[in-house]
Design a protein around this motif. Structure first.
Motif, PDB file in Angstrom:
ATOM      1  N   ALA A  66       0.811  -1.423  -0.176  1.00 42.76           N
ATOM      2  CA  ALA A  66      -0.403   0.210   0.227  1.00 42.76           C
ATOM      3  C   ALA A  66       1.097   1.339   0.020  1.00 42.76           C
ATOM      4  CB  ALA A  66      -0.873   0.282   1.036  1.00 42.76           C
ATOM      5  N   VAL A  67       2.179   1.658   1.043  1.00 41.14           N
ATOM      6  CA  VAL A  67       2.865   2.484   1.176  1.00 41.14           C
ATOM      7  C   VAL A  67       3.358   2.617  -0.269  1.00 41.14           C
ATOM      8  CG1 VAL A  67       4.707   3.246   2.200  1.00 41.14           C
ATOM      9  CG2 VAL A  67       3.607   2.243   3.198  1.00 41.14           C
ATOM     10  N   TYR A  68       3.938   1.466  -1.404  1.00 45.27           N
ATOM     11  CA  TYR A  68       4.334   1.816  -2.564  1.00 45.27           C
ATOM     12  C   TYR A  68       3.719   1.693  -3.225  1.00 45.27           C
ATOM     13  CZ  TYR A  68       6.690   0.213  -6.976  1.00 45.27           C
ATOM     14  OH  TYR A  68       6.857   0.471  -8.538  1.00 45.27           O
ATOM     15  N   GLY A  69       2.151   1.483  -3.325  1.00 47.28           N
ATOM     16  CA  GLY A  69       0.781   2.101  -4.156  1.00 47.28           C
ATOM     17  C   GLY A  69       0.394   3.957  -4.343  1.00 47.28           C
ATOM     18  N   GLN A  70       0.666   4.252  -2.984  1.00 48.41           N
ATOM     19  CA  GLN A  70       0.462   5.637  -2.825  1.00 48.41           C
ATOM     20  C   GLN A  70       1.583   5.839  -3.030  1.00 48.41           C
ATOM     21  OE1 GLN A  70      -0.820   5.389   1.190  1.00 48.41           O
ATOM     22  NE2 GLN A  70      -1.875   3.811   1.361  1.00 48.41           N
ATOM     23  N   SER A  71       2.626   5.837  -3.893  1.00 42.52           N
ATOM     24  CA  SER A  71       3.778   6.385  -4.185  1.00 42.52           C
ATOM     25  C   SER A  71       3.405   7.015  -5.243  1.00 42.52           C
ATOM     26  CB  SER A  71       4.866   5.940  -3.637  1.00 42.52           C
ATOM     27  OG  SER A  71       5.195   5.041  -4.694  1.00 42.52           O
ATOM     28  N   GLY A  72       2.600   6.977  -6.198  1.00 45.09           N
ATOM     29  CA  GLY A  72       2.689   6.343  -7.647  1.00 45.09           C
ATOM     30  C   GLY A  72       3.003   6.236  -8.555  1.00 45.09           C
ATOM     31  N   LEU A  73       4.220   5.406  -8.087  1.00 44.16           N
ATOM     32  CA  LEU A  73       4.105   4.903  -8.795  1.00 44.16           C
ATOM     33  C   LEU A  73       4.910   2.922  -9.472  1.00 44.16           C
ATOM     34  CD1 LEU A  73       7.882   5.424  -7.019  1.00 44.16           C
ATOM     35  CD2 LEU A  73       7.652   6.315  -8.963  1.00 44.16           C
ATOM     36  N   LEU A  74       3.228   2.278  -8.733  1.00 46.15           N
ATOM     37  CA  LEU A  74       2.576   1.844  -9.051  1.00 46.15           C
ATOM     38  C   LEU A  74       1.637   1.301  -9.520  1.00 46.15           C
ATOM     39  CD1 LEU A  74       2.259  -2.059  -8.360  1.00 46.15           C
ATOM     40  CD2 LEU A  74       0.859  -1.523  -6.229  1.00 46.15           C
ATOM     41  N   GLN A  75       2.014   0.996 -10.890  1.00 45.31           N
ATOM     42  CA  GLN A  75       0.872   1.372 -12.354  1.00 45.31           C
ATOM     43  C   GLN A  75      -0.021   0.600 -11.999  1.00 45.31           C
ATOM     44  OE1 GLN A  75       3.320   0.586 -15.709  1.00 45.31           O
ATOM     45  NE2 GLN A  75       3.937   2.826 -16.061  1.00 45.31           N
ATOM     46  N   ARG A  76      -0.183  -0.898 -12.319  1.00 45.11           N
ATOM     47  CA  ARG A  76      -0.636  -2.028 -11.863  1.00 45.11           C
ATOM     48  C   ARG A  76      -0.522  -3.445 -10.992  1.00 45.11           C
ATOM     49  NH1 ARG A  76      -4.806  -2.517 -16.915  1.00 45.11           N
ATOM     50  NH2 ARG A  76      -3.708  -0.993 -17.533  1.00 45.11           N
ATOM     51  N   ALA A  77      -1.542  -3.779 -10.270  1.00 43.53           N
ATOM     52  CA  ALA A  77      -1.758  -4.755  -9.500  1.00 43.53           C
ATOM     53  C   ALA A  77      -2.608  -5.545  -9.886  1.00 43.53           C
ATOM     54  CB  ALA A  77      -2.724  -4.074  -8.512  1.00 43.53           C
ATOM     55  N   TYR A  78      -2.499  -7.022 -10.480  1.00 46.43           N
ATOM     56  CA  TYR A  78      -3.249  -8.035 -10.749  1.00 46.43           C
ATOM     57  C   TYR A  78      -3.643  -9.129  -9.139  1.00 46.43           C
ATOM     58  CZ  TYR A  78      -2.129  -6.970 -15.875  1.00 46.43           C
ATOM     59  OH  TYR A  78      -1.483  -6.226 -16.693  1.00 46.43           O
ATOM     60  N   TRP A  79      -3.767  -8.669  -8.705  1.00 40.94           N
ATOM     61  CA  TRP A  79      -4.477  -9.145  -7.395  1.00 40.94           C
ATOM     62  C   TRP A  79      -5.512 -10.884  -7.594  1.00 40.94           C
ATOM     63  CZ3 TRP A  79      -3.068  -6.281  -3.536  1.00 40.94           C
ATOM     64  CH2 TRP A  79      -3.256  -6.444  -2.572  1.00 40.94           C
ATOM     65  N   CYS A  80      -4.771 -11.938  -7.549  1.00 39.55           N
ATOM     66  CA  CYS A  80      -4.944 -13.074  -7.586  1.00 39.55           C
ATOM     67  C   CYS A  80      -5.479 -13.424  -6.714  1.00 39.55           C
ATOM     68  CB  CYS A  80      -3.889 -14.228  -7.770  1.00 39.55           C
ATOM     69  SG  CYS A  80      -3.362 -13.345  -9.542  1.00 39.55           S
ATOM     70  N   GLY A  81      -6.723 -14.421  -6.924  1.00 40.85           N
ATOM     71  CA  GLY A  81      -7.344 -14.990  -5.354  1.00 40.85           C
ATOM     72  C   GLY A  81      -8.190 -16.094  -5.977  1.00 40.85           C
TER      73      GLY A  81
END
Length: 180
Positions: A66-81
């Protein structure tokens, strides 16, 4: 020749058959601190990436992600389940710049391990986390090898439940940083 993943084996066995990789027995706290350091390094070096991830929304690994995502650097997250409830990072704020792609894995995929795979033009990093027989400990398999990571992602893609909302280029090979 790379062995194919099968239901009787695990992703850990599969990636251990690839080279190179490293295996670490860590406490859950140390593994989380290590992931936090990785995410902080990505932020510090302004590395923009995509992330393939399979962790529960309640996992301590979600905080550094989440910290990395909030930095604006995480473009896309393929969230698997493996269930509809697992494919959304409920309660995990990845920031408004991150596109979240929920990926439902087939019921028979047998994937028990958590995994994180950061992909960018600067670095490709795979982490597979498996519960250890020792209480409070996890086995972390780590690979920076594009060939091993590509093989791993190809296997994961074979386990995806086909839905109408998958991107048209979803099953194409990942473009990974090549080592020269």
């Amino acid at each position: 020749m790379n062995p194919r993943f099968c239901a009787e084996s695990s992703l850990v066995d599969f990636i251990q058959a690839q080279t190179p990789h490293s295996l670490h027995l860590l406490s859950e706290t140390t593994a989380n601190q290590w992931l936090r350091s990785i995410c902080e390094g990505l932020i510090q070096h302004q590395i923009v990436s995509r992330l393939w991830v399979k962790v529960a929304s309640t996992s301590p690994f979600c905080e550094p992600i989440a910290v990395y995502g909030q930095s604006g650097l995480l473009q896309r997250a393929y969230w698997c389940g493996q269930t509809e409830g697992d494919v959304e990072p409920v309660g995990v704020n990845l920031g408004s710049a991150t596109i979240i792609e929920p990926i439902l894995l087939a019921d028979n995929s047998q994937i028990q391990e958590d995994f994180l795979c950061f992909l960018s033009t600067d670095i490709s990093l795979l982490w597979i986390v498996q519960r250890s027989e020792k209480v409070g400990m996890v086995n972390v398999i780590q690979s920076l090898c594009p060939t091993a990571i590509a093989a791993f992602l190809a296997e994961v893609k074979q386990m995806v439940t086909i839905t109408d909302d998958l991107p048209s280029d979803f099953f194409q090979p990942e473009q990974l940083l090549s080592l020269i």
